[in-house]
Design a protein around this motif. Structure first.
Motif, PDB file in Angstrom:
ATOM      1  N   MET A  63      20.933  18.883  25.604  1.00  0.00           N
ATOM      2  CA  MET A  63      20.774  18.375  26.957  1.00  0.00           C
ATOM      3  C   MET A  63      19.345  18.611  27.439  1.00  0.00           C
ATOM      4  SD  MET A  63      23.037  19.267  30.378  1.00  0.00           S
ATOM      5  CE  MET A  63      24.432  18.332  29.732  1.00  0.00           C
ATOM      6  N   LEU A  64      18.765  17.595  28.073  1.00  0.00           N
ATOM      7  CA  LEU A  64      17.456  17.709  28.704  1.00  0.00           C
ATOM      8  C   LEU A  64      17.658  18.257  30.116  1.00  0.00           C
ATOM      9  CD1 LEU A  64      14.382  17.065  28.583  1.00  0.00           C
ATOM     10  CD2 LEU A  64      14.949  14.823  29.558  1.00  0.00           C
ATOM     11  N   LEU A  65      16.877  19.270  30.488  1.00  0.00           N
ATOM     12  CA  LEU A  65      17.084  19.962  31.753  1.00  0.00           C
ATOM     13  C   LEU A  65      15.867  19.878  32.660  1.00  0.00           C
ATOM     14  CD1 LEU A  65      18.624  23.238  30.276  1.00  0.00           C
ATOM     15  CD2 LEU A  65      19.871  21.228  31.108  1.00  0.00           C
ATOM     16  N   PHE A  66      16.115  19.685  33.950  1.00  0.00           N
ATOM     17  CA  PHE A  66      15.064  19.767  34.971  1.00  0.00           C
ATOM     18  C   PHE A  66      15.592  20.630  36.108  1.00  0.00           C
ATOM     19  CE2 PHE A  66      13.511  18.276  39.116  1.00  0.00           C
ATOM     20  CZ  PHE A  66      12.175  18.640  38.987  1.00  0.00           C
ATOM     21  N   ASP A  67      14.833  21.641  36.494  1.00  0.00           N
ATOM     22  CA  ASP A  67      15.279  22.561  37.541  1.00  0.00           C
ATOM     23  C   ASP A  67      14.168  22.872  38.538  1.00  0.00           C
ATOM     24  OD1 ASP A  67      18.071  23.407  36.942  1.00  0.00           O
ATOM     25  OD2 ASP A  67      17.179  24.039  35.050  1.00  0.00           O
ATOM     26  N   VAL A  68      14.587  23.103  39.775  1.00  0.00           N
ATOM     27  CA  VAL A  68      13.707  23.641  40.815  1.00  0.00           C
ATOM     28  C   VAL A  68      14.301  24.981  41.229  1.00  0.00           C
ATOM     29  CG1 VAL A  68      12.783  23.351  43.135  1.00  0.00           C
ATOM     30  CG2 VAL A  68      12.984  21.376  41.620  1.00  0.00           C
ATOM     31  N   ASN A  69      13.477  26.047  41.195  1.00  0.00           N
ATOM     32  CA  ASN A  69      13.960  27.396  41.466  1.00  0.00           C
ATOM     33  C   ASN A  69      13.200  28.039  42.618  1.00  0.00           C
ATOM     34  OD1 ASN A  69      15.515  27.561  38.815  1.00  0.00           O
ATOM     35  ND2 ASN A  69      13.442  27.270  38.068  1.00  0.00           N
ATOM     36  N   TYR A  70      13.900  28.893  43.358  1.00  0.00           N
ATOM     37  CA  TYR A  70      13.238  29.767  44.317  1.00  0.00           C
ATOM     38  C   TYR A  70      13.550  31.205  43.923  1.00  0.00           C
ATOM     39  CZ  TYR A  70      11.966  32.435  48.419  1.00  0.00           C
ATOM     40  OH  TYR A  70      11.398  33.369  49.243  1.00  0.00           O
ATOM     41  N   PHE A  71      12.502  31.995  43.727  1.00  0.00           N
ATOM     42  CA  PHE A  71      12.636  33.383  43.306  1.00  0.00           C
ATOM     43  C   PHE A  71      12.042  34.298  44.368  1.00  0.00           C
ATOM     44  CE2 PHE A  71      10.690  37.147  41.387  1.00  0.00           C
ATOM     45  CZ  PHE A  71      11.772  37.701  40.700  1.00  0.00           C
ATOM     46  N   ASP A  72      12.691  35.447  44.611  1.00  0.00           N
ATOM     47  CA  ASP A  72      12.166  36.366  45.616  1.00  0.00           C
ATOM     48  C   ASP A  72      12.459  37.812  45.225  1.00  0.00           C
ATOM     49  OD1 ASP A  72      10.810  37.096  47.878  1.00  0.00           O
ATOM     50  OD2 ASP A  72      12.486  36.802  49.247  1.00  0.00           O
ATOM     51  N   ALA A  73      11.509  38.686  45.492  1.00  0.00           N
ATOM     52  CA  ALA A  73      11.658  40.124  45.234  1.00  0.00           C
ATOM     53  C   ALA A  73      10.566  40.846  46.002  1.00  0.00           C
ATOM     54  CB  ALA A  73      11.556  40.436  43.743  1.00  0.00           C
ATOM     55  N   THR A  74      10.771  42.136  46.221  1.00  0.00           N
ATOM     56  CA  THR A  74       9.755  42.984  46.840  1.00  0.00           C
ATOM     57  C   THR A  74       9.579  44.230  45.984  1.00  0.00           C
ATOM     58  OG1 THR A  74      10.341  42.225  49.070  1.00  0.00           O
ATOM     59  CG2 THR A  74       9.054  44.262  48.893  1.00  0.00           C
ATOM     60  N   ALA A  75       8.415  44.351  45.370  1.00  0.00           N
ATOM     61  CA  ALA A  75       8.110  45.523  44.541  1.00  0.00           C
ATOM     62  C   ALA A  75       7.344  46.535  45.378  1.00  0.00           C
ATOM     63  CB  ALA A  75       7.292  45.113  43.326  1.00  0.00           C
ATOM     64  N   THR A  76       7.612  47.818  45.137  1.00  0.00           N
ATOM     65  CA  THR A  76       7.005  48.882  45.940  1.00  0.00           C
ATOM     66  C   THR A  76       6.196  49.837  45.069  1.00  0.00           C
ATOM     67  OG1 THR A  76       8.823  48.770  47.535  1.00  0.00           O
ATOM     68  CG2 THR A  76       7.450  50.757  47.566  1.00  0.00           C
ATOM     69  N   ASP A  77       4.962  50.080  45.492  1.00  0.00           N
ATOM     70  CA  ASP A  77       4.112  51.072  44.843  1.00  0.00           C
ATOM     71  C   ASP A  77       4.100  52.295  45.751  1.00  0.00           C
ATOM     72  OD1 ASP A  77       2.259  52.297  43.169  1.00  0.00           O
ATOM     73  OD2 ASP A  77       0.560  51.514  44.311  1.00  0.00           O
ATOM     74  N   ASN A  78       4.642  53.412  45.271  1.00  0.00           N
ATOM     75  CA  ASN A  78       4.795  54.600  46.104  1.00  0.00           C
ATOM     76  C   ASN A  78       4.313  55.823  45.326  1.00  0.00           C
ATOM     77  OD1 ASN A  78       5.518  56.484  47.992  1.00  0.00           O
ATOM     78  ND2 ASN A  78       7.614  55.769  48.233  1.00  0.00           N
ATOM     79  N   ARG A  79       2.998  56.106  45.410  1.00  0.00           N
ATOM     80  CA  ARG A  79       2.407  57.196  44.641  1.00  0.00           C
ATOM     81  C   ARG A  79       1.280  57.835  45.435  1.00  0.00           C
ATOM     82  NH1 ARG A  79      -0.725  55.061  41.290  1.00  0.00           N
ATOM     83  NH2 ARG A  79      -0.634  53.068  42.294  1.00  0.00           N
ATOM     84  N   PRO A  80       0.904  59.047  45.094  1.00  0.00           N
ATOM     85  CA  PRO A  80      -0.288  59.642  45.712  1.00  0.00           C
ATOM     86  C   PRO A  80      -1.513  58.812  45.370  1.00  0.00           C
ATOM     87  CG  PRO A  80       1.008  61.307  44.588  1.00  0.00           C
ATOM     88  CD  PRO A  80       1.572  59.979  44.179  1.00  0.00           C
ATOM     89  N   PRO A  81      -2.460  58.628  46.285  1.00  0.00           N
ATOM     90  CA  PRO A  81      -3.669  57.841  46.007  1.00  0.00           C
ATOM     91  C   PRO A  81      -4.440  58.351  44.810  1.00  0.00           C
ATOM     92  CG  PRO A  81      -3.477  58.317  48.343  1.00  0.00           C
ATOM     93  CD  PRO A  81      -2.413  59.136  47.643  1.00  0.00           C
ATOM     94  N   SER A  82      -4.341  59.628  44.487  1.00  0.00           N
ATOM     95  CA  SER A  82      -5.101  60.198  43.386  1.00  0.00           C
ATOM     96  C   SER A  82      -4.630  59.719  42.022  1.00  0.00           C
ATOM     97  CB  SER A  82      -5.009  61.727  43.430  1.00  0.00           C
ATOM     98  OG  SER A  82      -3.658  62.146  43.321  1.00  0.00           O
ATOM     99  N   MET A  83      -3.428  59.054  41.968  1.00  0.00           N
ATOM    100  CA  MET A  83      -2.880  58.633  40.678  1.00  0.00           C
ATOM    101  C   MET A  83      -3.304  57.215  40.333  1.00  0.00           C
ATOM    102  SD  MET A  83       0.964  60.210  40.845  1.00  0.00           S
ATOM    103  CE  MET A  83       1.385  59.527  39.243  1.00  0.00           C
ATOM    104  N   GLY A  84      -4.602  56.928  40.430  1.00  0.00           N
ATOM    105  CA  GLY A  84      -5.130  55.636  39.990  1.00  0.00           C
ATOM    106  C   GLY A  84      -4.792  54.489  40.905  1.00  0.00           C
ATOM    107  N   ARG A  85      -4.533  54.792  42.173  1.00  0.00           N
ATOM    108  CA  ARG A  85      -4.199  53.731  43.116  1.00  0.00           C
ATOM    109  C   ARG A  85      -5.384  52.794  43.286  1.00  0.00           C
ATOM    110  NH1 ARG A  85      -4.893  53.706  48.714  1.00  0.00           N
ATOM    111  NH2 ARG A  85      -3.550  52.249  49.842  1.00  0.00           N
ATOM    112  N   PRO A  86      -5.146  51.463  43.235  1.00  0.00           N
ATOM    113  CA  PRO A  86      -6.240  50.515  43.403  1.00  0.00           C
ATOM    114  C   PRO A  86      -6.966  50.716  44.725  1.00  0.00           C
ATOM    115  CG  PRO A  86      -4.324  49.414  42.548  1.00  0.00           C
ATOM    116  CD  PRO A  86      -3.886  50.797  42.911  1.00  0.00           C
ATOM    117  N   ILE A  87      -8.255  50.426  44.740  1.00  0.00           N
ATOM    118  CA  ILE A  87      -9.064  50.608  45.942  1.00  0.00           C
ATOM    119  C   ILE A  87      -8.734  49.476  46.910  1.00  0.00           C
ATOM    120  CG2 ILE A  87     -11.420  50.797  46.811  1.00  0.00           C
ATOM    121  CD1 ILE A  87     -12.210  51.531  43.894  1.00  0.00           C
ATOM    122  N   MET A  88      -8.015  49.788  47.964  1.00  0.00           N
ATOM    123  CA  MET A  88      -7.581  48.787  48.922  1.00  0.00           C
ATOM    124  C   MET A  88      -7.758  49.344  50.337  1.00  0.00           C
ATOM    125  SD  MET A  88      -6.285  46.151  47.216  1.00  0.00           S
ATOM    126  CE  MET A  88      -4.879  45.371  47.992  1.00  0.00           C
TER     127      MET A  88
END
Length: 258
Positions: A202-227
Motif C-alpha cells: 500500500m502507498l501511504l500519505f500522512d499528515v502528523n502533528y507531534f508535541d512534547a516538552t523536554a526539560t533540562d534540569n541541572r546545575p549550571p556548572s554541568m556544561g549548561r549551554p550559555i544562554m
C-alpha cells in the motif's frame, strides 16, 4: 543523571507487550492482518520550537528552539483488530537545523562586536503506541488516522561562537556542549490516505502533528549551554529550562501486509 522516569518505562513496556501478545495470538489469521510501514518526509517546527526571535530567547523557564524545517523518518507495526480499528507501535527520528544567527545577535548585543556561531542540529527520537482507525473510500483508496502517546528523547544541540574585533581579530572563542535531557512524554495525531498497489502493498500519505516538552534540569556548572536568563540565579542554583518540540509533518511511504 538522565534516566527514564518509571511511569514512562511502564507505559512503553505495557504498550510493547500488548502489541506482541496480539501478534502472537493472531499472526496466522487472515481476518486480522499485520502491516509494517516505512514513511519519511518533511517536518515543520511550530510555536516555541520554531521561534528564532532573540527578544524571546527565554521567557521564564520556557526556551525557544530556533529550529528550521527538517526531515522525519518512521517505522510502524500495525495490527488491525477489525474492519475499522487497530493498534500500532511507531518508532521515529526527526532532525532539524538550528538557526545559529539567534546566538550571534545575542552576543553582538552583549559585546558590541561582530560574532559568528556554528550550531549543531536538533535530533529527536520517539517511540509511540496507540489506536488507529481506517475507513474504505473506494475499492483501493482508504482513509487512515490515529492517536498515539509514548516517550521522546532529545538533547540541546552544542554550538561554538567567536567574537571578532573591528579589524577581524578574534577577541573571544567559546563553546557550549550538547546537553542531554531526560525522556519526556510525547503524543502524536495523524490522518492520511492509503492506496492499494497490490493485495500486500500500500502507498501511504500522512499528515502528523507531534508535541512534547523536554526539560533540562541541572546545575549550571554541568556544561549548561550559555544562554541568557530572565531570572538570574546564584551559580549553585538548579536551573530548569523547558523546550517545546512541536511540529507538523507530511510523509510518504510504503506499507507491507503480513
Amino acid at each position: 543523571m538522565t534516566t527514564t522516569p518509571k511511569h514512562y518505562q511502564h507505559f512503553l513496556i505495557t504498550s510493547v507487550l500488548s502489541l506482541l501478545l496480539f501478534i502472537e495470538a493472531t499472526a496466522q489469521s487472515k481476518d486480522h492482518p499485520l502491516m509494517v510501514s516505512l514513511t519519511g518526509g518533511l517536518s515543520f517546527p511550530v510555536g516555541r520550537f520554531a521561534d528564532n526571535n532573540v527578544a524571546t530567547l527565554s521567557t521564564g523557564s520556557s526556551m525557544i528552539g530556533a529550529a528550521g524545517t527538517g526531515w522525519t523518518g518512521n517505522i510502524q507495526i500495525g495490527y488491525r483488530l477489525n474492519t475499522h480499528f487497530g493498534i500500532a507501535l511507531t518508532g521515529g527520528v526527526s532532525e532539524y537545523k538550528r538557526d545559529g544567527s539567534i546566538f550571534a545577535k545575542y552576543y553582538e548585543l552583549i559585546y558590541g562586536n561582530k560574532s559568528t556561531v556554528d550550531s549543531k542540529q536538533w535530533s529527536v527520537v520517539k517511540v509511540l503506541a496507540g489506536p488507529t482507525y481506517t475507513a474504505t473510500l473506494s475499492k483501493k483508496l482508504s482513509f487512515r488516522s490515529g492517536l498515539s502517546a509514548g516517550i521522546v528523547k532529545t538533547a540541546i544541540p552544542d554550538y561554538s561562537f567567536t567574537i571578532n574585533g573591528p579589524m577581524g581579530e578574534i577577541l573571544l572563542e567559546r563553546s557550549a556542549g550538547k546537553a542531554k535531557m531526560p525522556a519526556a512524554f510525547a503524543y502524536q495525531a495523524n490522518a492520511g490516505l492509503g492506496y492499494e498497489l497490490s493485495k500486500k502493498v500500500m502507498l501511504l500519505f500522512d499528515v502528523n502533528y507531534f508535541d512534547a516538552t523536554a526539560t533540562d534540569n541541572r546545575p549550571p556548572s554541568m556544561g549548561r549551554p550559555i544562554m541568557p536568563s530572565p531570572n538570574p540565579q546564584p551559580a549553585y542554583a538548579q536551573v530548569e529550562e523547558k523546550y517545546k518540540l512541536s511540529a507538523f509533518s507530511a510523509t510518504l511511504g510504503i506499507g507491507f501486509g503480513l
